[in-house]
Write a protein that holds these residues in place. Structure first.
Motif, mmCIF file in Angstrom:
data_model
loop_
_atom_site.group_PDB
_atom_site.id
_atom_site.type_symbol
_atom_site.label_atom_id
_atom_site.label_comp_id
_atom_site.label_asym_id
_atom_site.label_seq_id
_atom_site.Cartn_x
_atom_site.Cartn_y
_atom_site.Cartn_z
ATOM 1 N N HIS A 198 -8.286 5.521 7.618
ATOM 2 C CA HIS A 198 -6.942 5.363 7.056
ATOM 3 C C HIS A 198 -6.926 4.301 5.954
ATOM 4 O O HIS A 198 -6.338 4.493 4.900
ATOM 5 C CB HIS A 198 -5.986 4.979 8.202
ATOM 6 C CG HIS A 198 -4.546 5.023 7.841
ATOM 7 N ND1 HIS A 198 -3.567 4.630 8.708
ATOM 8 C CD2 HIS A 198 -3.907 5.398 6.709
ATOM 9 C CE1 HIS A 198 -2.385 4.770 8.119
ATOM 10 N NE2 HIS A 198 -2.570 5.234 6.912
ATOM 11 N N ARG A 199 -7.610 3.176 6.212
ATOM 12 C CA ARG A 199 -7.558 2.080 5.231
ATOM 13 C C ARG A 199 -8.168 2.465 3.894
ATOM 14 O O ARG A 199 -7.808 1.898 2.856
ATOM 15 C CB ARG A 199 -8.254 0.850 5.797
ATOM 16 C CG ARG A 199 -9.764 0.995 5.947
ATOM 17 C CD ARG A 199 -10.347 -0.167 6.730
ATOM 18 N NE ARG A 199 -11.805 -0.156 6.693
ATOM 19 C CZ ARG A 199 -12.570 -0.972 7.414
ATOM 20 N NH1 ARG A 199 -12.011 -1.849 8.235
ATOM 21 N NH2 ARG A 199 -13.876 -0.910 7.324
ATOM 22 N N ASP A 200 -9.091 3.447 3.920
ATOM 23 C CA ASP A 200 -9.727 3.880 2.671
ATOM 24 C C ASP A 200 -8.741 4.594 1.752
ATOM 25 O O ASP A 200 -9.033 4.815 0.574
ATOM 26 C CB ASP A 200 -10.909 4.815 2.973
ATOM 27 C CG ASP A 200 -11.944 4.154 3.864
ATOM 28 O OD1 ASP A 200 -12.219 2.962 3.645
ATOM 29 O OD2 ASP A 200 -12.459 4.824 4.785
ATOM 30 N N LEU A 201 -7.584 4.978 2.279
ATOM 31 C CA LEU A 201 -6.583 5.677 1.483
ATOM 32 C C LEU A 201 -5.564 4.714 0.869
ATOM 33 O O LEU A 201 -4.613 5.131 0.236
ATOM 34 C CB LEU A 201 -5.853 6.723 2.349
ATOM 35 C CG LEU A 201 -6.761 7.789 2.961
ATOM 36 C CD1 LEU A 201 -5.962 8.708 3.873
ATOM 37 C CD2 LEU A 201 -7.445 8.603 1.864
ATOM 38 N N ALA B 222 -9.471 -6.354 0.289
ATOM 39 C CA ALA B 222 -8.256 -7.068 -0.121
ATOM 40 C C ALA B 222 -7.121 -6.099 -0.450
ATOM 41 O O ALA B 222 -5.955 -6.496 -0.484
ATOM 42 C CB ALA B 222 -8.546 -7.958 -1.322
ATOM 43 N N GLU B 223 -7.475 -4.836 -0.686
ATOM 44 C CA GLU B 223 -6.461 -3.847 -1.058
ATOM 45 C C GLU B 223 -5.967 -3.024 0.138
ATOM 46 O O GLU B 223 -5.042 -2.230 -0.009
ATOM 47 C CB GLU B 223 -7.050 -2.887 -2.122
ATOM 48 C CG GLU B 223 -7.335 -3.581 -3.436
ATOM 49 C CD GLU B 223 -8.196 -2.740 -4.377
ATOM 50 O OE1 GLU B 223 -8.117 -2.975 -5.580
ATOM 51 O OE2 GLU B 223 -8.945 -1.853 -3.895
ATOM 52 N N TRP B 224 -6.594 -3.198 1.284
ATOM 53 C CA TRP B 224 -6.185 -2.413 2.439
ATOM 54 C C TRP B 224 -4.752 -2.737 2.818
ATOM 55 O O TRP B 224 -4.386 -3.905 2.987
ATOM 56 C CB TRP B 224 -7.071 -2.709 3.654
ATOM 57 C CG TRP B 224 -8.483 -2.285 3.512
ATOM 58 C CD1 TRP B 224 -8.998 -1.393 2.626
ATOM 59 C CD2 TRP B 224 -9.597 -2.765 4.286
ATOM 60 N NE1 TRP B 224 -10.357 -1.283 2.803
ATOM 61 C CE2 TRP B 224 -10.747 -2.111 3.809
ATOM 62 C CE3 TRP B 224 -9.717 -3.672 5.332
ATOM 63 C CZ2 TRP B 224 -12.005 -2.334 4.341
ATOM 64 C CZ3 TRP B 224 -10.975 -3.910 5.874
ATOM 65 C CH2 TRP B 224 -12.103 -3.247 5.376
ATOM 66 N N LEU B 225 -3.939 -1.709 2.989
ATOM 67 C CA LEU B 225 -2.562 -1.919 3.451
ATOM 68 C C LEU B 225 -2.568 -2.199 4.944
ATOM 69 O O LEU B 225 -1.679 -2.823 5.480
ATOM 70 C CB LEU B 225 -1.703 -0.689 3.148
ATOM 71 C CG LEU B 225 -1.522 -0.362 1.660
ATOM 72 C CD1 LEU B 225 -0.627 0.852 1.498
ATOM 73 C CD2 LEU B 225 -0.928 -1.556 0.920
ATOM 74 N N LYS B 226 -3.586 -1.657 5.619
ATOM 75 C CA LYS B 226 -3.784 -1.939 7.042
ATOM 76 C C LYS B 226 -5.274 -1.826 7.300
ATOM 77 O O LYS B 226 -5.998 -1.303 6.452
ATOM 78 C CB LYS B 226 -2.982 -0.979 7.916
ATOM 79 C CG LYS B 226 -3.003 0.476 7.461
ATOM 80 C CD LYS B 226 -2.199 1.360 8.362
ATOM 81 C CE LYS B 226 -0.705 1.199 8.192
ATOM 82 N NZ LYS B 226 0.084 2.081 9.048
#
Ligand SMILES: [Zn+2]
Length: 193
Positions: A144-147, A160-164
């Motif tokens: 999920h975080r890769d999206l 640093a860009e992961w929303l979660k």
């Protein structure tokens, strides 16, 4: 309520929808912690609280007792694979990516470095291996975080860009290792709920 909601059939024979991505999630509960009650029913109640709603016809055709669940599969701590939405039903698990994806949720994994039982890892590998031949050739498997959006535009979604942090491990590395987890992502089976 049927006696075994979400249990059958576990593996689809075909996928008619144009699926180009399999997205792996965690349930955002602590690693190794059983959910209270039957996993798909519990997750269904969470998604109901977030106002997720399955289409009436889809619900009537598959897992009618689960009115909201956004995932297609849930992998419990003991490796049991539960079904949620039908694979040909659009899920509700990855904003902007639901139309063309299948969502799998591993129970647990809330930490940045998640831990799952060996049974969960085995079940995930088996499920992904069964799904990939049924979906579009070249379909990817991602976490999920890769999206998360590539905020700095360098074509790499960095931590640093992961929303979660979901699902708490690097899916690309897991794939590259032949669907084997790194040892620190494995945890012992907890005692029964
Ligand atoms: Zn997720």
């Amino acid at each position: 309520m049927s006696p075994n909601p979400g249990a059958d059939p576990t593996y689809p024979a075909a996928v008619a929808r144009a699926v180009t991505q399999v997205v792996v999630h965690c349930s955002a509960t602590p690693s190794g912690q059983w959910l209270k009650g039957c996993a798909p029913v519990t997750i269904d109640s969470w998604h109901a609280a977030r106002s997720f709603r399955r289409q009436v016809a889809a619900r009537r055709a598959f897992n009618p007792d689960l009115g909201s669940i956004g995932y297609h599969f849930v992998i419990d701590l003991d490796g049991r694979v539960w079904t949620g939405r039908h694979v040909d039903e659009v899920g509700a698990h990855a904003a902007g990516h639901n139309l063309q994806s299948i969502g799998i949720c591993l129970v647990g994994g809330a930490e940045r470095e998640a831990r799952y039982t060996a049974e969960q890892w085995d079940a995930l590998a088996t499920l992904v291996r069964r799904l990939l031949p049924l979906v579009k050739p070249g379909a990817g498997v991602v976490g999920h975080r890769d999206l998360s959006p590539d905020a700095n535009g360098n074509r790499v979604v960095e931590p640093a860009e992961w929303l979660k942090t979901c699902p708490g491990f690097e899916v690309a590395h897991w794939l590259a290792r032949g669907m084997k987890p790194l040892p620190y992502h494995v945890q012992a089976m907890p005692v029964a709920a």
